[in-house]
Motif scaffolding. Sequence first.
Motif, PDB file in Angstrom:
ATOM      1  N   ALA A 175      13.632  44.292 -21.618  1.00  0.00           N
ATOM      2  CA  ALA A 175      14.938  44.886 -22.363  1.00  0.00           C
ATOM      3  C   ALA A 175      16.211  44.149 -21.781  1.00  0.00           C
ATOM      4  CB  ALA A 175      14.966  46.199 -22.262  1.00  0.00           C
ATOM      5  N   ALA A 209      15.345  42.108 -32.351  1.00  0.00           N
ATOM      6  CA  ALA A 209      14.128  43.146 -32.085  1.00  0.00           C
ATOM      7  C   ALA A 209      14.372  44.402 -32.645  1.00  0.00           C
ATOM      8  CB  ALA A 209      13.927  43.108 -30.566  1.00  0.00           C
ATOM      9  N   ALA A 210      15.569  44.906 -32.702  1.00  0.00           N
ATOM     10  CA  ALA A 210      15.939  46.329 -33.130  1.00  0.00           C
ATOM     11  C   ALA A 210      16.107  46.250 -34.681  1.00  0.00           C
ATOM     12  CB  ALA A 210      17.205  46.731 -32.620  1.00  0.00           C
ATOM     13  N   ARG A 229       9.057  41.173 -34.597  1.00  0.00           N
ATOM     14  CA  ARG A 229       7.982  42.052 -34.065  1.00  0.00           C
ATOM     15  C   ARG A 229       7.225  41.533 -33.002  1.00  0.00           C
ATOM     16  NH1 ARG A 229       6.306  45.769 -38.349  1.00  0.00           N
ATOM     17  NH2 ARG A 229       6.701  45.238 -40.323  1.00  0.00           N
ATOM     18  N   ARG A 232       9.435  42.690 -30.048  1.00  0.00           N
ATOM     19  CA  ARG A 232       8.967  43.947 -29.850  1.00  0.00           C
ATOM     20  C   ARG A 232       7.763  44.199 -28.833  1.00  0.00           C
ATOM     21  NH1 ARG A 232       9.866  46.646 -35.666  1.00  0.00           N
ATOM     22  NH2 ARG A 232      11.909  45.778 -36.366  1.00  0.00           N
TER      23      ARG A 232
END
Length: 423
Positions: A175, A209-210, A229, A232
């Motif tokens: 992250a 990613a979000a 995807r 993620r």
Amino acid sequence: MADRVFALVDCNAFYCSCERVFRPDLARVPIVVLSNNDGCVVSRTSEAKALGIKMGEPWFQIRKAFEAAGGMAFSSNYALYGDMSERVMTVIEGLVPALEVYSIDEAFAELTGVLGDLDALGREIRAQVLACTGIPTGVGIGPSKTLAKLANYAAKRWQKQTGGVVDIRDPERRAKLLAATPVGEVWGVGRRLTARLGELNIKTAADLAAADAWTLRKQFSVVLEKTARELRGIPCLELDGEAPPKQEICCSRMFGKRLHELPPIREAVATYAARASEKLRGQGSVCKRVRVSIRTGMFNPDEPKFARGVLCELPYPSDDTRLITQAALAGLEQVYRPGFAFSKAEVLLLDLCQRGEYTDDLFAPTQPEASRQVMAVLDAVNAKWGRGTLRPALVPPTPGWGMKREMMSRSFTTDLQALWEVR
């Protein structure tokens, strides 16, 4: 089932690193490698980057300042780089369960199910490649190919802090990296796509990613949806096995100087046809059509412009250099026009298929078995004694129209006359 794990091993400034292997005196010298005809920068060391040298910069614009700063430039030496690449990939292949060679200087490895410390494995890969080839690398590890690519970006950008290996399987560490990485650094996101994503306030890898995957598919493409995807941690891209045969084979080069007369252009087209035919046989294919084209320079306002190509049908699907060259030269006769300064020629093989994948016409001619035997001998001799040992009579050994490579190093690993000398 074990969580998926991928690694990306990428060589640092690969072309420059190949040059440094045989010139250890240049260990701290700024180095750039130039494109065909010594046109622009295609590889640069960190020292060259520190001088402000950018990828794609024309050599004639930066030459004086770069050389004044102590920099060294090399012409592209593709024989050397190709051989060094094979050596690097061979070393990596012996250390991982499965490998996909992605380009000349990078490869994806499948590490799923590998026991032990993967960070230590990454450092072992770096050490073995460096010891066996002299090429420095970076290793990125993640739960998807896109994240492995992103981890590799971090490993190379912060090499001193990371030691050249970054593992982002840990969600918290991942992250942080996603939030710190501009979206333009994500694999497959180019300049135009970066601008379009910026309009949607997607500016970092974390933003991408979000983002809603289905919205990305609708507004952009399924490729970008898969990228989101993958960021993620959901693997959507598998390691590719053996590359499928190419559907087209092209051989094209800029001339080292402008050509006005037909004879040297004939030599160039014959040379390109021979090389394309060699590639064709290398993948076990035959072709049905040949396209030959020539053009002048397109950017000099003082030169007349001309570009033209023609398709040539072969009498039967073939991989015979002689037949393909004959067709290409016949096409050249149709497109050549006197009075122009030609800068480039191209030979393109089309309608490719594998042997045995087409149905012969009962009443049409087919390639004689003798042709296959002659080409097999040609390839065997050239494989043993070097490309060009046997060649069509029209192909010169040292063409006067060849690419300008005034600063090319020796082919240290592929030419017996150019072996490294230790005194």
